[in-house]
Design a protein around this motif. Structure first.
Motif, PDB file in Angstrom:
ATOM      1  N   HIS A 182      56.465 -22.867  20.878  1.00  0.00           N
ATOM      2  CA  HIS A 182      57.190 -21.491  20.712  1.00  0.00           C
ATOM      3  C   HIS A 182      56.178 -20.218  21.003  1.00  0.00           C
ATOM      4  N   LEU A 183      55.097 -20.345  20.427  1.00  0.00           N
ATOM      5  CA  LEU A 183      53.939 -19.286  20.600  1.00  0.00           C
ATOM      6  C   LEU A 183      53.853 -19.148  22.124  1.00  0.00           C
ATOM      7  N   LEU A 184      53.511 -20.148  22.949  1.00  0.00           N
ATOM      8  CA  LEU A 184      53.126 -20.060  24.079  1.00  0.00           C
ATOM      9  C   LEU A 184      54.445 -19.156  25.085  1.00  0.00           C
ATOM     10  N   LEU A 185      55.599 -19.816  24.791  1.00  0.00           N
ATOM     11  CA  LEU A 185      56.830 -18.985  25.463  1.00  0.00           C
ATOM     12  C   LEU A 185      56.894 -17.372  25.205  1.00  0.00           C
ATOM     13  N   ARG A 186      56.353 -17.171  23.919  1.00  0.00           N
ATOM     14  CA  ARG A 186      56.333 -15.478  23.620  1.00  0.00           C
ATOM     15  C   ARG A 186      55.436 -14.960  24.527  1.00  0.00           C
ATOM     16  N   GLN A 187      54.407 -15.520  24.468  1.00  0.00           N
ATOM     17  CA  GLN A 187      53.105 -15.090  25.261  1.00  0.00           C
ATOM     18  C   GLN A 187      53.543 -14.994  26.758  1.00  0.00           C
ATOM     19  N   ILE A 188      54.161 -16.072  27.198  1.00  0.00           N
ATOM     20  CA  ILE A 188      54.244 -15.995  28.521  1.00  0.00           C
ATOM     21  C   ILE A 188      55.416 -14.815  29.069  1.00  0.00           C
ATOM     22  N   ARG A 189      56.371 -14.844  28.184  1.00  0.00           N
ATOM     23  CA  ARG A 189      57.256 -13.685  28.187  1.00  0.00           C
ATOM     24  C   ARG A 189      56.625 -12.472  28.274  1.00  0.00           C
ATOM     25  N   HIS A 190      55.998 -12.010  27.441  1.00  0.00           N
ATOM     26  CA  HIS A 190      55.123 -11.031  27.264  1.00  0.00           C
ATOM     27  C   HIS A 190      54.148 -10.686  28.604  1.00  0.00           C
ATOM     28  N   ARG A 191      53.477 -11.714  28.873  1.00  0.00           N
ATOM     29  CA  ARG A 191      52.526 -11.430  30.080  1.00  0.00           C
ATOM     30  C   ARG A 191      53.620 -11.394  31.494  1.00  0.00           C
ATOM     31  N   PHE A 192      54.197 -12.453  31.683  1.00  0.00           N
ATOM     32  CA  PHE A 192      54.968 -12.598  33.092  1.00  0.00           C
ATOM     33  C   PHE A 192      56.312 -12.266  32.927  1.00  0.00           C
ATOM     34  N   GLY A 193      57.056 -12.184  31.954  1.00  0.00           N
ATOM     35  CA  GLY A 193      58.315 -11.566  31.780  1.00  0.00           C
ATOM     36  C   GLY A 193      59.286 -12.899  31.543  1.00  0.00           C
ATOM     37  N   ALA A 197      59.077 -17.513  31.604  1.00  0.00           N
ATOM     38  CA  ALA A 197      58.893 -17.981  30.598  1.00  0.00           C
ATOM     39  C   ALA A 197      60.264 -19.048  30.519  1.00  0.00           C
ATOM     40  N   GLU A 198      61.255 -18.934  31.464  1.00  0.00           N
ATOM     41  CA  GLU A 198      62.454 -19.714  31.486  1.00  0.00           C
ATOM     42  C   GLU A 198      62.210 -20.800  32.107  1.00  0.00           C
ATOM     43  N   GLN A 199      61.363 -20.622  33.352  1.00  0.00           N
ATOM     44  CA  GLN A 199      60.808 -21.812  34.149  1.00  0.00           C
ATOM     45  C   GLN A 199      59.808 -22.812  33.488  1.00  0.00           C
ATOM     46  N   SER A 200      59.107 -22.189  32.556  1.00  0.00           N
ATOM     47  CA  SER A 200      57.874 -22.887  31.802  1.00  0.00           C
ATOM     48  C   SER A 200      58.498 -23.940  30.766  1.00  0.00           C
ATOM     49  N   ALA A 201      59.768 -23.406  30.154  1.00  0.00           N
ATOM     50  CA  ALA A 201      60.127 -24.114  28.777  1.00  0.00           C
ATOM     51  C   ALA A 201      60.313 -25.630  29.174  1.00  0.00           C
ATOM     52  N   PRO A 202      60.953 -25.943  30.205  1.00  0.00           N
ATOM     53  CA  PRO A 202      61.111 -27.636  30.527  1.00  0.00           C
ATOM     54  C   PRO A 202      59.907 -28.256  30.650  1.00  0.00           C
ATOM     55  N   GLY A 249      57.435 -35.910  35.525  1.00  0.00           N
ATOM     56  CA  GLY A 249      57.935 -35.690  36.410  1.00  0.00           C
ATOM     57  C   GLY A 249      58.537 -34.135  36.493  1.00  0.00           C
ATOM     58  N   ALA A 250      58.967 -33.591  37.537  1.00  0.00           N
ATOM     59  CA  ALA A 250      59.270 -32.219  37.489  1.00  0.00           C
ATOM     60  C   ALA A 250      60.803 -32.084  37.068  1.00  0.00           C
ATOM     61  N   PRO A 251      60.919 -31.358  35.958  1.00  0.00           N
ATOM     62  CA  PRO A 251      62.214 -31.063  35.224  1.00  0.00           C
ATOM     63  C   PRO A 251      63.542 -30.859  36.161  1.00  0.00           C
ATOM     64  N   ALA A 252      64.624 -30.989  35.806  1.00  0.00           N
ATOM     65  CA  ALA A 252      65.528 -30.492  36.808  1.00  0.00           C
ATOM     66  C   ALA A 252      65.597 -28.944  37.198  1.00  0.00           C
ATOM     67  N   ASP A 253      65.697 -28.396  36.344  1.00  0.00           N
ATOM     68  CA  ASP A 253      65.377 -26.876  36.345  1.00  0.00           C
ATOM     69  C   ASP A 253      64.072 -26.353  36.125  1.00  0.00           C
ATOM     70  N   GLY A 254      62.868 -27.221  36.520  1.00  0.00           N
ATOM     71  CA  GLY A 254      61.591 -26.455  36.665  1.00  0.00           C
ATOM     72  C   GLY A 254      61.198 -25.831  37.619  1.00  0.00           C
ATOM     73  N   PRO A 255      59.866 -25.294  37.637  1.00  0.00           N
ATOM     74  CA  PRO A 255      59.685 -24.414  38.630  1.00  0.00           C
ATOM     75  C   PRO A 255      59.459 -25.021  39.886  1.00  0.00           C
ATOM     76  N   GLN A 256      59.655 -24.475  41.269  1.00  0.00           N
ATOM     77  CA  GLN A 256      59.682 -25.209  42.456  1.00  0.00           C
ATOM     78  C   GLN A 256      58.487 -24.179  43.144  1.00  0.00           C
ATOM     79  N   ARG A 257      58.006 -25.148  43.992  1.00  0.00           N
ATOM     80  CA  ARG A 257      57.057 -24.586  44.795  1.00  0.00           C
ATOM     81  C   ARG A 257      57.606 -23.680  45.793  1.00  0.00           C
TER      82      ARG A 257
END
Length: 257
Positions: A182-193, A197-202, A249-257
C-alpha cells in the motif's frame, strides 16, 4: 389479510372474528459469522430511494434482528448450557483449549436419551464442517459421537497448536506485506502517476518477501522514470526468493515491454 377484511365489509359480509385467520407474528433475522464487523444497514429504509413527500409516510421501515455470532461469543451475552452459545463460541474460538472445553460441556449437557439426535448432529457438524477447516492437514475419521470428537481433539492437540501458531505468524506477515504494498503504491502514484501505479499493483501482489518489498522502496527513490521502475519491479517479481519460491509470471494486466 387486511384487504380481505375490507372486501368482506364492503360486500356487507360479516368480517371474520379477529384472530381467526390472523397472520402469525413475523420478523426477519440475519445470522452473520464473519470476523469483519457487520456494516450493512439494519433497516429497509436506507436501501430505498427517496420518495415524494406525499409517499414518505408509507416507505417501509422494517428492521431485522442481527445475530453476529462472533460479537455475541466474545461478549459472553449468552447464558451457560445454551446450545446456540456453544455453537457461536465454537465458531469464534481461537485454539484447541476452548474447543475442547465446549465439546466437554456438550457431552455433559446432552446426556438424556431423547438428546441422542442432538449429540449426533453436533458430532457430525464438528467432523464434517468445523474440524476440517481448523485441521486441514489431519485426516479425520467419520465422527458421529461427541466422545469420539473429544478423543480426536486430545490426540491432535499438538498439531492443532502448531497450526494456530503458524497461521498467526503468517497472518502477521501478510499484514506487513499488505502495508508495504500500500505504501509503495502511494509513492509510485506520487512519483510516476496513476497509470504506472495501476500497472505496478499486480506485480507487487506477486512479491511475498517483505525484504524484497522494502528494497523496491529504496529503488523507487532513485530510479529516474516509470519505465526504469517497471523494469526493476519485473525483475524483482521474477526472482523466486521474492515471489515465494517460484518465478512470477507476467500478470494478465501487468506492464508490457
Amino acid at each position: 389479510m387486511m384487504y380481505r377484511r375490507w372486501c368482506q365489509t364492503r360486500r356487507g359480509q360479516r368480517p371474520l372474528p379477529r384472530g381467526a385467520l390472523a397472520v402469525r407474528p413475523m420478523g426477519s433475522t440475519s445470522l452473520y459469522n464473519e470476523a469483519k464487523a457487520w456494516s450493512a444497514a439494519e433497516t429497509l429504509e436506507p436501501l430505498i430511494e427517496p420518495a415524494p413527500s406525499v409517499l414518505e409516510a408509507y416507505r417501509p421501515r422494517q428492521g431485522y434482528l442481527l445475530l453476529d455470532e462472533q460479537q455475541i461469543a466474545r461478549s459472553g451475552a449468552l447464558s451457560e448450557r445454551h446450545l446456540n452459545a456453544a455453537l457461536f463460541q465454537l465458531e469464534a474460538s481461537r485454539g484447541s483449549a476452548p474447543v475442547m472445553a465446549i465439546v466437554r460441556a456438550l457431552i455433559d449437557w446432552l446426556q438424556a436419551p431423547e438428546q441422542r439426535d442432538l449429540r449426533r448432529a453436533f458430532a457430525v457438524w464438528l467432523g464434517r464442517v468445523f474440524l476440517p477447516r481448523r485441521l486441514p492437514e489431519v485426516e479425520l475419521p467419520a465422527l458421529s459421537d461427541l466422545h469420539e470428537v473429544y478423543q480426536m481433539l486430545t490426540d491432535n492437540v499438538e498439531s492443532w497448536t502448531d497450526q494456530w501458531k503458524q497461521e498467526g505468524l503468517e497472518e502477521g506477515l501478510e499484514q506487513g506485506r499488505e502495508a508495504a504494498r500500500h505504501l509503495l503504491l502511494r509513492q509510485i502514484r506520487h512519483r510516476f502517476g496513476p497509470a504506472i501505479a495501476e500497472q505496478s499493483a499486480p506485480w507487487l501482489a506477486q512479491i511475498r518477501d517483505l525484504g524484497a518489498l522494502e528494497a523496491l522502496g529504496d529503488q523507487l527513490l532513485v530510479l529516474a522514470d516509470g519505465d526504469a521502475w517497471l523494469n526493476a519491479l519485473r525483475e524483482s517479481a521474477a526472482d523466486p526468493t521474492a515471489s515465494g519460491g517460484s518465478a512470477g509470471g507476467a500478470p494478465a494486466d501487468g506492464p508490457q515491454r
